[in-house]
Write a protein that holds these residues in place. Structure first.
Motif, short mmCIF file in Angstrom:
data_model
loop_
_atom_site.label_atom_id
_atom_site.label_comp_id
_atom_site.label_asym_id
_atom_site.label_seq_id
_atom_site.Cartn_x
_atom_site.Cartn_y
_atom_site.Cartn_z
N SER A 187 -9.39 15.14 -13.97
CA SER A 187 -10.51 15.80 -14.64
C SER A 187 -11.72 14.87 -14.65
N ARG A 188 -12.87 15.41 -14.96
CA ARG A 188 -14.10 14.62 -14.95
C ARG A 188 -14.02 13.44 -15.91
N GLN A 189 -13.40 13.66 -17.07
CA GLN A 189 -13.33 12.61 -18.08
C GLN A 189 -12.38 11.49 -17.66
N ASN A 190 -11.36 11.83 -16.87
CA ASN A 190 -10.32 10.85 -16.56
C ASN A 190 -10.29 10.41 -15.10
N LEU A 191 -11.18 10.91 -14.28
CA LEU A 191 -11.10 10.66 -12.84
C LEU A 191 -11.13 9.17 -12.52
N TYR A 192 -12.09 8.46 -13.07
CA TYR A 192 -12.24 7.03 -12.75
C TYR A 192 -11.00 6.25 -13.17
N ASP A 193 -10.58 6.44 -14.42
CA ASP A 193 -9.41 5.71 -14.92
C ASP A 193 -8.15 6.10 -14.15
N SER A 194 -8.04 7.38 -13.80
CA SER A 194 -6.86 7.84 -13.07
C SER A 194 -6.79 7.20 -11.69
N LEU A 195 -7.93 7.14 -11.01
CA LEU A 195 -7.95 6.54 -9.67
C LEU A 195 -7.64 5.04 -9.73
N LYS A 196 -8.14 4.37 -10.76
CA LYS A 196 -7.82 2.95 -10.92
C LYS A 196 -6.32 2.75 -11.14
N THR A 197 -5.75 3.64 -11.94
CA THR A 197 -4.31 3.55 -12.21
C THR A 197 -3.50 3.81 -10.94
N VAL A 198 -3.90 4.83 -10.19
CA VAL A 198 -3.20 5.15 -8.94
C VAL A 198 -3.31 3.99 -7.95
N LEU A 199 -4.48 3.38 -7.87
CA LEU A 199 -4.66 2.24 -6.96
C LEU A 199 -3.75 1.08 -7.37
N ARG A 200 -3.62 0.86 -8.66
CA ARG A 200 -2.73 -0.20 -9.14
C ARG A 200 -1.27 0.11 -8.79
N TRP A 201 -0.86 1.36 -8.99
CA TRP A 201 0.49 1.77 -8.59
C TRP A 201 0.70 1.55 -7.09
N HIS A 202 -0.29 1.97 -6.32
CA HIS A 202 -0.19 1.89 -4.86
C HIS A 202 -0.04 0.45 -4.40
N GLU A 203 -0.85 -0.43 -4.94
CA GLU A 203 -0.80 -1.84 -4.54
C GLU A 203 0.54 -2.48 -4.93
N LYS A 204 1.03 -2.15 -6.11
CA LYS A 204 2.32 -2.69 -6.54
C LYS A 204 3.45 -2.16 -5.66
N ALA A 205 3.40 -0.88 -5.33
CA ALA A 205 4.44 -0.28 -4.49
C ALA A 205 4.41 -0.88 -3.09
N GLN A 206 3.21 -1.07 -2.54
CA GLN A 206 3.08 -1.66 -1.21
C GLN A 206 3.66 -3.07 -1.18
N ALA A 207 3.35 -3.85 -2.21
CA ALA A 207 3.86 -5.22 -2.28
C ALA A 207 5.38 -5.23 -2.40
N ALA A 208 5.91 -4.36 -3.25
CA ALA A 208 7.36 -4.31 -3.46
C ALA A 208 8.09 -3.84 -2.19
N LEU A 209 7.55 -2.82 -1.54
CA LEU A 209 8.19 -2.30 -0.33
C LEU A 209 8.11 -3.30 0.83
N SER A 210 7.06 -4.08 0.88
CA SER A 210 6.97 -5.11 1.93
C SER A 210 8.03 -6.18 1.72
N ARG A 211 8.31 -6.51 0.45
CA ARG A 211 9.38 -7.48 0.17
C ARG A 211 10.75 -6.89 0.53
N VAL A 212 10.91 -5.61 0.24
CA VAL A 212 12.17 -4.94 0.62
C VAL A 212 12.34 -4.97 2.13
N TRP A 213 11.25 -4.74 2.86
CA TRP A 213 11.31 -4.76 4.32
C TRP A 213 11.72 -6.15 4.83
#
Length: 208
Positions: free
Chosen positions: A108-134
């Motif tokens: 939503s308009r009120q939460n878009l910025y914070d939501s995208l920041k949160t998703v980016l943080r999830w994405h970066e953590k997942a990428q780092a974790a999956l690279s270690r798994v690899w």
């Protein structure tokens, strides 16, 4: 035109500019929102594909252990296969967690910025974790090769065993180098799209 008429004209002009600015901001917001929805949808599809692959790995090695597909004679030969299962389960947990998180994102308009920041943080953590798994999967692959060679030490002889293990080590190192090159050569498309949207949101906030 007297002073009052001039003031009224300027006031009407300012109101038109304000309305136009708000419309422009709304259009930019809708554009960012639609693009972000597309990014999140692609991220979710990729995660589901990774989850499918990890599930297949778990089933394959579980079946291999249950049916002793590799004709192992000692329990320690099973260690690499068990490691593959554990690593695949870890990756599967990461994937499921991120898919679940993405399904609850509020754009939503009120939460878009914070939501995208949160998703980016999830994405970066997942990428780092999956690279270690690899990386650990490649180590398991080396151990898997060792377990296959160890069964035939007497038949192969010391020289052949050393050559086989050396060749396998070289292959693992080449795969690791190739993986590092691939991770650096190809951009993190989803992460870059999220960062771009966040930057545009920051510019939009600054201009408000």
């Amino acid at each position: 035109m007297n002073l009052d008429e001039l003031k009224s004209t300027w006031k009407a002009y300012d109101e038109k500019i304000l309305v136009s600015q708000k419309l422009s901001e709304q259009l930019v917001f809708l554009m960012i929102k639609d693009r972000s929805k597309g990014t999140l949808a692609r991220m979710e599809r990729n995660l589901k594909l990774a989850g499918f692959i990890m599930t297949a790995v778990v089933f394959f090695f579980t079946a291999a252990i249950a049916g002793n597909a590799f004709d192992y004679t000692s329990w320690y030969f099973y260690i690499p296969s068990v490691l593959y299962i554990v690593l695949a389960l870890v990756a599967l947990v990461i994937v499921i967690k991120n898919v679940r998180n993405l399904s609850h994102v509020d754009l939503s308009r009120q939460n878009l910025y914070d939501s995208l920041k949160t998703v980016l943080r999830w994405h970066e953590k997942a990428q780092a974790a999956l690279s270690r798994v690899w990386l650990l999967c490649m180590l398991s692959g080396f151990l898997f090769g060792v377990s296959m060679v160890a069964r035939n030490v007497e038949a192969y002889g010391t020289t052949k065993v050393i050559l086989l293990l050396g060749g396998q080590t070289a292959v693992i190192l080449l795969l690791y180098a190739a993986a590092r090159w691939l991770f650096h050569a190809f951009e993190d498309t989803h992460g870059n799209e999220l960062r771009e949207s966040l930057q545009e949101m920051e510019q939009l906030k600054t201009g408000m």
